[in-house]
Design a protein around this motif. Structure first.
Motif, short mmCIF file in Angstrom:
data_model
loop_
_atom_site.label_atom_id
_atom_site.label_comp_id
_atom_site.label_asym_id
_atom_site.label_seq_id
_atom_site.Cartn_x
_atom_site.Cartn_y
_atom_site.Cartn_z
N SER A 215 24.34 -24.12 -25.47
CA SER A 215 23.07 -23.58 -26.02
C SER A 215 22.97 -22.06 -25.87
O SER A 215 22.05 -21.45 -26.42
CB SER A 215 21.82 -24.23 -25.42
OG SER A 215 22.09 -25.01 -24.35
N ILE A 216 23.91 -21.44 -25.12
CA ILE A 216 23.84 -19.98 -24.98
C ILE A 216 24.31 -19.31 -26.27
O ILE A 216 25.43 -19.51 -26.72
CB ILE A 216 24.73 -19.50 -23.79
CG1 ILE A 216 24.29 -20.17 -22.49
CG2 ILE A 216 24.68 -17.98 -23.67
CD1 ILE A 216 25.22 -19.92 -21.30
N ASP A 217 23.42 -18.48 -26.85
CA ASP A 217 23.81 -17.71 -28.05
C ASP A 217 24.18 -16.28 -27.69
O ASP A 217 24.96 -15.65 -28.39
CB ASP A 217 22.64 -17.66 -29.05
CG ASP A 217 22.21 -19.05 -29.51
OD1 ASP A 217 23.10 -19.82 -29.90
OD2 ASP A 217 21.00 -19.36 -29.44
N VAL A 218 23.54 -15.78 -26.64
CA VAL A 218 23.70 -14.35 -26.32
C VAL A 218 23.83 -14.16 -24.81
O VAL A 218 23.10 -14.77 -24.03
CB VAL A 218 22.44 -13.55 -26.77
CG1 VAL A 218 22.59 -12.07 -26.44
CG2 VAL A 218 22.18 -13.74 -28.26
N VAL A 219 24.77 -13.27 -24.42
CA VAL A 219 24.83 -12.83 -23.03
C VAL A 219 24.47 -11.34 -23.04
O VAL A 219 25.17 -10.53 -23.64
CB VAL A 219 26.24 -13.02 -22.43
CG1 VAL A 219 26.29 -12.52 -20.98
CG2 VAL A 219 26.67 -14.48 -22.52
N PHE A 220 23.36 -11.01 -22.38
CA PHE A 220 22.99 -9.60 -22.20
C PHE A 220 23.28 -9.26 -20.74
O PHE A 220 22.64 -9.77 -19.83
CB PHE A 220 21.51 -9.38 -22.54
CG PHE A 220 21.00 -8.01 -22.15
CD1 PHE A 220 21.75 -6.87 -22.42
CD2 PHE A 220 19.77 -7.85 -21.52
CE1 PHE A 220 21.30 -5.59 -22.06
CE2 PHE A 220 19.30 -6.58 -21.17
CZ PHE A 220 20.08 -5.46 -21.43
N SER A 221 24.27 -8.39 -20.54
CA SER A 221 24.70 -8.05 -19.18
C SER A 221 24.38 -6.58 -18.93
O SER A 221 24.67 -5.72 -19.77
CB SER A 221 26.20 -8.33 -19.09
OG SER A 221 26.80 -7.53 -18.12
N HIS A 222 23.81 -6.30 -17.76
CA HIS A 222 23.33 -4.93 -17.48
C HIS A 222 24.42 -3.90 -17.20
O HIS A 222 24.12 -2.72 -17.05
CB HIS A 222 22.35 -4.95 -16.29
CG HIS A 222 20.99 -5.46 -16.61
ND1 HIS A 222 19.89 -5.21 -15.83
CD2 HIS A 222 20.54 -6.22 -17.64
CE1 HIS A 222 18.82 -5.78 -16.35
NE2 HIS A 222 19.19 -6.42 -17.45
N ASN A 223 25.68 -4.35 -17.03
CA ASN A 223 26.76 -3.33 -16.99
C ASN A 223 28.11 -3.93 -17.38
O ASN A 223 28.28 -5.15 -17.44
CB ASN A 223 26.82 -2.59 -15.63
CG ASN A 223 27.60 -3.31 -14.56
OD1 ASN A 223 27.83 -4.50 -14.63
ND2 ASN A 223 27.99 -2.57 -13.53
#
Ligand code: AHR
Length: 317
Positions: A215-223
């Motif tokens: 179900s994960i469409d997007v990974v937003f990673s802070h670095n």
């Protein structure tokens, strides 16, 4: 006799000039957070290089990711009577006492990279660093454009955040959330603390994949560091990063840009570690008693699959 006197004067004059030339123009104490990322290592290197370029004598202390080490380093700088203190605060809170001590000693303090949170007046002369909120906004706006181009009707996001209570963590998150707030397709499944570390990025991604799977469409990673830790986990779980999942990162180091060129990262928002030049010129102005700007943000850009990644110049960190 006259000639001898003139020679002596000349020699005396030369000696004085040589002494002045050898004296550093400024003694700068700098407390660095640690070596948690390629960004941080690039930032330390840049500050060392620019100190040399500007004839600044640098007392550099690495706090190995501990606030108490930074506080102790600042106290040593005060005891040593440096001209200017600079530091990158690992977290926002807990600095008032030591900053008051620096103020009482008459030593100006420059924040490099990250912010502190304080209600006390006049503790900080200047902040030099990225606009983290804007970085989060740029990441969110990219995601909306990407979702539009893929005609997505539902966008499930996982967020791997930087060090808890640090200013880049708080502000990147706030900017991202504000940017996507008006878009009903966007849903944050979970935000998880990855501490800006590659190993934590991998651990967080494993846990997110276990819980949410496809179900994960997007990974937003802070670095970038955490992103580079997360990518192999996504592949091990049988997904193609950049295709099955949209990958958004922040920093713009060479390793992440190489992966963007391979198509496994979709977007990298730049956060430049090259703050050394501004630091040296600002510290020299403070020593000379000149006024300085309170806030200096470097220009930053976005690298993504919207443009040709082949045109991205070598990053230098
Ligand atoms: O404070 C800047 C952040 O700290 C960078 O994004 C990250 O890579 C670093 O560790």
């Amino acid at each position: 006799m006259g000639i001898l006197l003139a020679v002596c004067c000349l020699l005396g004059g030369c000696g004085q000039k040589e002494k002045e030339a050898n004296e550093p123009r400024l003694l700068l104490g700098f407390s660095q957070i640690g070596s948690e990322s390629a960004w941080r290592i690039g930032n330390t290197r840049d500050i060392e290089t620019q100190a040399e370029n500007y004839g600044v004598s640098l007392m550099l202390e690495n706090a190995n990711q501990k606030q108490e080490n930074q506080i102790a380093a600042i106290r040593r700088f005060i005891a040593y009577k440096v001209d200017v203190i600079a530091f990158s605060p690992i977290v926002e809170e807990g600095w008032d006492n030591v900053l008051l001590e620096a103020k009482e000693a008459g030593i100006p303090v420059i924040l490099v990279d990250r912010d502190v949170s304080t209600s006390a007046e006049g503790l900080i002369a200047c902040k030099i660093g990225a606009d983290f909120y804007k970085e989060g906004v740029m990441a969110g706006e990219y995601l909306i454009r990407k979702a539009d181009s893929l005609e997505l009707t539902e966008v499930n996001i996982v967020e791997i955040t930087g060090t808890e209570n640090s200013s880049p963590m708080r502000q990147r998150q706030a900017g991202f959330l504000d940017a996507i707030a008006g878009d009903p397709r966007m849903k944050i499944l979970e935000s998880i603390d990855g501490d800006f570390l590659k190993s934590r990025g991998a651990e967080c991604m494993r846990s997110l994949l276990d819980t949410y799977g496809d179900s994960i469409d997007v990974v937003f990673s802070h670095n970038d560091e955490m992103t580079l830790g997360a990518l192999p986990e996504i592949e091990k779980a049988g997904f193609a990063p950049g295709k099955d999942m949209i990958i958004i990162s922040i920093d713009g180091g060479q390793d992440a840009i190489n992966v963007l060129k391979e198509g496994k990262i979709n977007c990298v928002v730049e956060c430049t570690p090259k703050l050394g030049k501004e630091l040296m010129t600002t510290a020299l102005k403070l020593k000379a008693g000149e006024s300085v700007e309170e806030l200096i943000h470097p220009e930053e850009q976005i690298f993504s699959d919207e443009t040709d990644p082949a045109s991205i110049a070598p990053r230098g960190y």
